[in-house]
Structures are given as C-alpha cells and as structure tokens.
Write a protein that holds these residues in place. Sequence first.
Motif, mmCIF file in Angstrom:
data_model
loop_
_atom_site.group_PDB
_atom_site.id
_atom_site.type_symbol
_atom_site.label_atom_id
_atom_site.label_comp_id
_atom_site.label_asym_id
_atom_site.label_seq_id
_atom_site.Cartn_x
_atom_site.Cartn_y
_atom_site.Cartn_z
ATOM 1 N N HIS A 129 9.677 107.772 42.051
ATOM 2 C CA HIS A 129 10.489 108.805 41.399
ATOM 3 C C HIS A 129 11.880 108.273 41.034
ATOM 4 C CE1 HIS A 129 7.366 111.588 42.645
ATOM 5 N NE2 HIS A 129 7.975 112.559 41.986
ATOM 6 N N VAL A 130 12.460 107.467 41.918
ATOM 7 C CA VAL A 130 13.774 106.892 41.620
ATOM 8 C C VAL A 130 13.672 105.949 40.416
ATOM 9 C CG1 VAL A 130 15.642 105.427 42.483
ATOM 10 C CG2 VAL A 130 14.610 107.119 43.984
ATOM 11 N N THR A 131 12.595 105.161 40.382
ATOM 12 C CA THR A 131 12.406 104.238 39.265
ATOM 13 C C THR A 131 12.322 104.988 37.939
ATOM 14 O OG1 THR A 131 11.219 102.690 40.709
ATOM 15 C CG2 THR A 131 10.927 102.423 38.335
ATOM 16 N N LEU A 132 11.566 106.091 37.936
ATOM 17 C CA LEU A 132 11.476 106.901 36.717
ATOM 18 C C LEU A 132 12.839 107.502 36.368
ATOM 19 C CD1 LEU A 132 8.089 108.757 37.368
ATOM 20 C CD2 LEU A 132 8.493 106.710 35.997
ATOM 21 N N GLY A 133 13.586 107.919 37.396
ATOM 22 C CA GLY A 133 14.914 108.469 37.149
ATOM 23 C C GLY A 133 15.865 107.433 36.584
ATOM 24 N N LEU A 155 19.162 117.308 36.773
ATOM 25 C CA LEU A 155 18.393 118.139 37.694
ATOM 26 C C LEU A 155 17.354 117.300 38.434
ATOM 27 C CD1 LEU A 155 17.735 121.430 35.684
ATOM 28 C CD2 LEU A 155 19.018 121.215 37.814
ATOM 29 N N TYR A 156 16.644 116.485 37.692
ATOM 30 C CA TYR A 156 15.646 115.594 38.299
ATOM 31 C C TYR A 156 16.289 114.649 39.318
ATOM 32 C CZ TYR A 156 12.184 111.832 38.614
ATOM 33 O OH TYR A 156 11.302 110.882 39.076
ATOM 34 N N TRP A 157 17.432 114.075 38.961
ATOM 35 C CA TRP A 157 18.077 113.095 39.835
ATOM 36 C C TRP A 157 18.578 113.759 41.121
ATOM 37 C CZ3 TRP A 157 17.565 108.108 39.777
ATOM 38 C CH2 TRP A 157 18.442 107.304 40.519
ATOM 39 N N HIS A 158 19.147 114.943 41.006
ATOM 40 C CA HIS A 158 19.611 115.642 42.209
ATOM 41 C C HIS A 158 18.433 116.005 43.113
ATOM 42 C CE1 HIS A 158 23.523 115.544 40.545
ATOM 43 N NE2 HIS A 158 23.411 116.586 39.741
ATOM 44 N N PHE A 159 17.312 116.351 42.517
ATOM 45 C CA PHE A 159 16.100 116.639 43.291
ATOM 46 C C PHE A 159 15.652 115.399 44.066
ATOM 47 C CE2 PHE A 159 11.442 116.192 43.343
ATOM 48 C CZ PHE A 159 11.101 117.255 44.172
ATOM 49 N N VAL A 160 15.619 114.250 43.396
ATOM 50 C CA VAL A 160 15.222 112.999 44.044
ATOM 51 C C VAL A 160 16.154 112.674 45.212
ATOM 52 C CG1 VAL A 160 15.073 110.507 43.690
ATOM 53 C CG2 VAL A 160 14.055 112.060 42.029
#
Length: 305
Positions: free
Chosen positions: A248-252, A281-286
């Motif tokens: 997920h971090v890589t995608l972010g 939003l995605y990054w804060h979720f990760v």
Amino acid sequence: MDAGEPGGPPGENGSRTDGSSHRVPARQAPEEYGDHRGGGDHDDHDHHRSRWPLIAAVGAAGLYAGFAIYIFGNETAIVPPLTGVALAVVGTIVLLAGIAGWVDQAFLAPTRSAHADRNSRRSYVSTTILFLATDVSTFGALFIYYFFVRIGTWPPEELPPLLGSLVLINTALLLASSVTFHYAHEALEGDNGRRFLGLLGTTLALGVVFLLGQAVEYYEFITAEGFTLSSGVFGSAFFGLTGLHGLHVTLGVGGIATLCWRALRGHYGPDRDTSIATVSLYWHFVDFVWLFLVVVLYVGASVSA
C-alpha cells in the motif's frame, strides 16, 4: 480520481495561455464541482465505467490468493508452494497493469485533453472513502489471523527481537510524511505554489525512505535472525501484514510521484485539487494502519513475549 481538474497547465495567477501574448483566465470550477453542463455528463459516464479498477481488483485477488496458497502448501504439502508463487506473480502483473491504466485515465489523461471534465470533486472524495472502507476488510482478515495465532501457544519459538531503533525511525518518517502532506494541501489552498511543491516533494522523499527502511528491516530479519515468511504461523502473520502494508505504501508513493510530476507542470491550484485530496486521504489511511500495526504486532508481541 482527478478528472475534475482542468487539463491545460495554468500560467501565472491561475491563467492559461492561448498561444498569443495574452493570458486566458482559467475556467473557474462551478460551485461544489457539481455542474455537469456541456460535455460533462458524457465524460462522467465514461469515467465511472472505467474497467481499470476491476482489473486491478482481480490482480490483487490473485496476489493475495497466491500468497495464501504458498503458505498453505508449505504447511500441509497438499498443493505445491510454487503454484502459489506463480499465481502471485501473475496477480502482481495484472494488478500493476490495472493500476497503470487507472492512473493514466484518472491522473494523466486530463492533462492531455483540451477540455476540462467537470466531474464532482465531492463524488471522487466520497468514492475514495468508500474504497478505503472496503480496504479495511483486507487488513482486517490478516489481523484476525494474527489474533487467532495469539490465542494459541504464546510466545512462539521463532519470535525475533521486533522492537528496535529501525521501526521507531520508520514510524517517525511515516508520521512526518502525513504532516507534510497535510500542510502541502493547505499551502495549495492558500495559493502558495513554492511551499506546496516543497512539502509535496518532502512527502515523496519520506515515503521512499520508509520503504528503504522496511527493506533493511526485512534483510536483517532474514539474514541475521533467520526469520522468514515460512517461520511458523507468526512469521506468516508478520510478513503478511507488513508486506501488505508495504504494498500500500508503494502504491501511495507512486501516486505522490504522479502528483509531483503534475505539480511541476502547474496543473494544480486552489480550485484544482481533486487528486491531491483523494491521494492524501489514501496516504493518511496508510499511516493510520501502520500505527495500529506497530502497536498490535511489534509492541504487543514483544511485551507479551
């Protein structure tokens, strides 16, 4: 996620050039990004019927199933572990293809279009939140597996020293990246382009360093401790959870890199921030998932060992 932003690079003070020496004022987004007059309805219909999210989901399912079959095969010898590896490789290729197509359609295609697609900003943010809500189930499945491991014999013999300076540094880096991303968005809303670019670039650098730190941690566990994915049920839980988060971090990081590429070309402004809002939003979720993972997996396992 980004089709609500005008495609043409703005000039100074939010204007665009028309090829002459005169400045053409940038088209202002309608109130609440809800105006679909002109060609907006057609574009909105095309965008929301995109096939790329489905392709990415099929690839992700293949990747997860491949890992599950690999672990199952190692533990039971009922199926060859290489079957799981092959499925995981194919799933990864399909996943990356789906993500590439999705990024091109949602992020890059608007920059090649002479016409702005005025999809609702609110709809993209809401859809991102819905996606993140469903993503909780993916992490939840692995956390449930880990909790079942904890119900059994504990501590496991293969438990390595988890808490160290590296995980603390990685945690600090990821938390700092959320802060820089937040203030980068604020700088954009305040029309401070230089500060926006600096903070967004810092966020990208912090994400990359975090991934390098996780790679170093894996290297130390595997070479120095002999702790791998096949090191019992705890090993599969640890590498499954941290590996999924690392994906997920890589995608972010890929998403933030795309934002930086577009930001350097002047594609964003106070009223053109749809992709900034959704990726943040995605990054804060990760980042939140990482905090929960550290508390439950690293601290929880070490304290009760």
